[in-house]
Design an enzyme around this catalytic site. Structure first.
Site, PDB file in Angstrom:
ATOM      1  N   HIS A  24       0.830  -1.216   0.000  1.00  0.00           N
ATOM      2  CA  HIS A  24       0.000   0.000   0.000  1.00  0.00           C
ATOM      3  C   HIS A  24       0.862   1.262   0.000  1.00  0.00           C
ATOM      4  CE1 HIS A  24      -3.965  -1.868   0.228  1.00  0.00           C
ATOM      5  NE2 HIS A  24      -3.345  -2.818   0.917  1.00  0.00           N
ATOM      6  N   ASP A  43       1.820  -3.912  -9.721  1.00  0.00           N
ATOM      7  CA  ASP A  43       1.544  -5.228 -10.298  1.00  0.00           C
ATOM      8  C   ASP A  43       1.864  -5.268 -11.791  1.00  0.00           C
ATOM      9  OD1 ASP A  43       0.618  -5.494  -7.762  1.00  0.00           O
ATOM     10  OD2 ASP A  43      -1.512  -5.535  -8.281  1.00  0.00           O
TER      11      ASP A  43
END
Ligand code: GLA
Length: 396
Positions: free
Chosen positions: A43, A187
């Site tokens: 995060h 990602d």
């Protein structure tokens, strides 16, 4: 025992066989892209911080070829995705623009076509994947990046000039616009740029990457899928992101990265200006950015013990301050940490279920898996994962 990941070659063969079955001809193009596991730095990407993932040996393969049918026809054989598994749609154009809808899996595919910098003709394609879906190891990024890499083969004139970062950002945009997930860059970046035997420290502000070798044969990464997925993350992820953005505004910073050099005392000064929940959120992000940068250096020096401590501190911060873990994943982390030869363990990915990542001595793998199995109230799946290569075209 850990599950065996099928080789890319065998997954490719399988995809080609499905294609022949479905379309009655051979595919002539193929591409693959991997899932990822994040070692530390959770995060932090949408706060312009550091992340430290590696690409997994599990991949999504897309095979296909142009057709004369005037429409795109795509079959997925990926497990765990919603029905129908076969879709048809007109090529993306101004007159027939693609838009998100159902089935959900197709949104990633269509989103990439819509964001591809070129004209995509009608084609047939089959998708096969060994990346567990919904396990927090980026099955969605693997599909996006594999699709993009496939389109680069399908449209070589447009495809060969695409810069790598343009590709990463197009795949991220596909996820924002078509899957409605305001994800960061990690990602799609690692799925595109991963390198075998290396983890990659990504600076999500400058987009620079630093490869860190992971070549010690005695140390391995164990990915454990809790096989739980709490439905919470639909709204929780965007909420966390918004909290961070509004806190950085309050602090007069462009992003929380700009606050990452604050000492604990300096950070405490903000306590009176921000509600206590938001304060805990930003404390996680700021300390996690610091931990991640430190962790890359520590791994470079082979100091696994310290790296493991940073992983555990990361987990505790995600559990207590960012509140994105869950009891199942906590159980798995605790069970791993009880075993001799385990350096560190933590939740990985967005949270609310999914996977843990554990760094440990190779000789401790069986004991660690056994202890996690004994302690865990659910049923977990285990994968010993060498750091692997990012997206690439494949020879049929
Ligand atoms: C998801 C997102 C990433 C990142 C992680 C949390 O995987 O797609 O961009 O924010 O969660 O680190």
């Amino acid at each position: 025992m850990a599950s065996e990941t099928p080789s890319v070659e065998s997954t490719l063969k399988q995809a080609a066989a499905y294609f022949r079955d479905k379309f009655g001809k051979d595919p002539n193009l193929a591409a693959c892209a991997p899932g990822r596991v994040n070692l530390i730095g959770e995060h932090t990407d949408y706060n312009e911080g550091f992340v430290f993932p590696m690409a997994l040996p599990m991949v999504t393969v897309v095979v296909g070829s142009k057709n004369d049918a005037g429409k795109c026809r795509v079959l997925t054989k990926a497990e765990g995705v919603d029905a129908p598994h076969f879709i048809e749609f007109p090529p993306h154009s101004e007159a027939t623009p693609l838009s998100p809808g159902t089935p959900k899996w197709a949104n990633y595919f269509k989103g990439v076509i819509a964001n591809f910098p070129g004209t995509v003709p009608a084609f047939d394609a089959v998708i096969v994947s060994t990346v567990p879906v919904g396990g927090g190891v980026s099955s969605s990024a693997a599909l996006e990046v594999a699709t993009f890499t496939f389109l680069q083969q399908l449209c070589p004139d447009d495809g060969q000039n695409v810069k790598t970062m343009q590709k990463v950002l197009a795949c991220q945009k596909a996820e924002h616009d078509f899957a409605n997930v305001p994800c960061g860059i990690m990602d799609q970046y690692i799925s595109t740029m991963g390198k075998a035997s290396h983890a990659l420290l990504i600076d999500c502000r400058s987009f620079e990457g630093r490869l860190v070798p992971m070549t010690d044969p005695d140390v391995v990464v164990l990915v454990t899928n809790s096989n739980v997925k709490h439905e919470l993350n639909g709204s929780e992820y965007p909420t966390r992101r918004r909290q961070c953005e509004s806190a950085s505004k309050t602090m007069g910073k462009k992003s929380l990265r700009e606050a990452a050099d604050l000492t604990p005392d300096q950070l405490a000064d903000f306590k009176d200006h921000i509600d206590s929940e938001t304060f805990r959120r930003i404390r996680h992000v700021i300390t996690e950015i610091q931990r991640t940068e430190e962790a890359a250096g520590v791994l470079e020096n082979g100091d696994y013990k310290k790296f493991g401590q940073l992983m555990v501190a990361s987990h505790n911060s995600l559990r207590d301050d960012y509140e994105v873990s869950c009891s199942e994943v906590d159980q798995l982390v605790e069970a791993a940490m009880e075993v001799e030869g385990v350096f560190g363990s933590r939740m990985t990915g967005g949270g609310f279920g999914g996977c843990t990542v554990t760094l440990l001595k190779r000789e401790a793998v069986d004991k660690c898996i056994q202890n996690m199995k004994n302690r865990y109230t659910g049923t977990a799946t285990f994968y010993v994962c060498p750091a692997s290569d990012g997206a690439r075209s494949l020879q049929l």
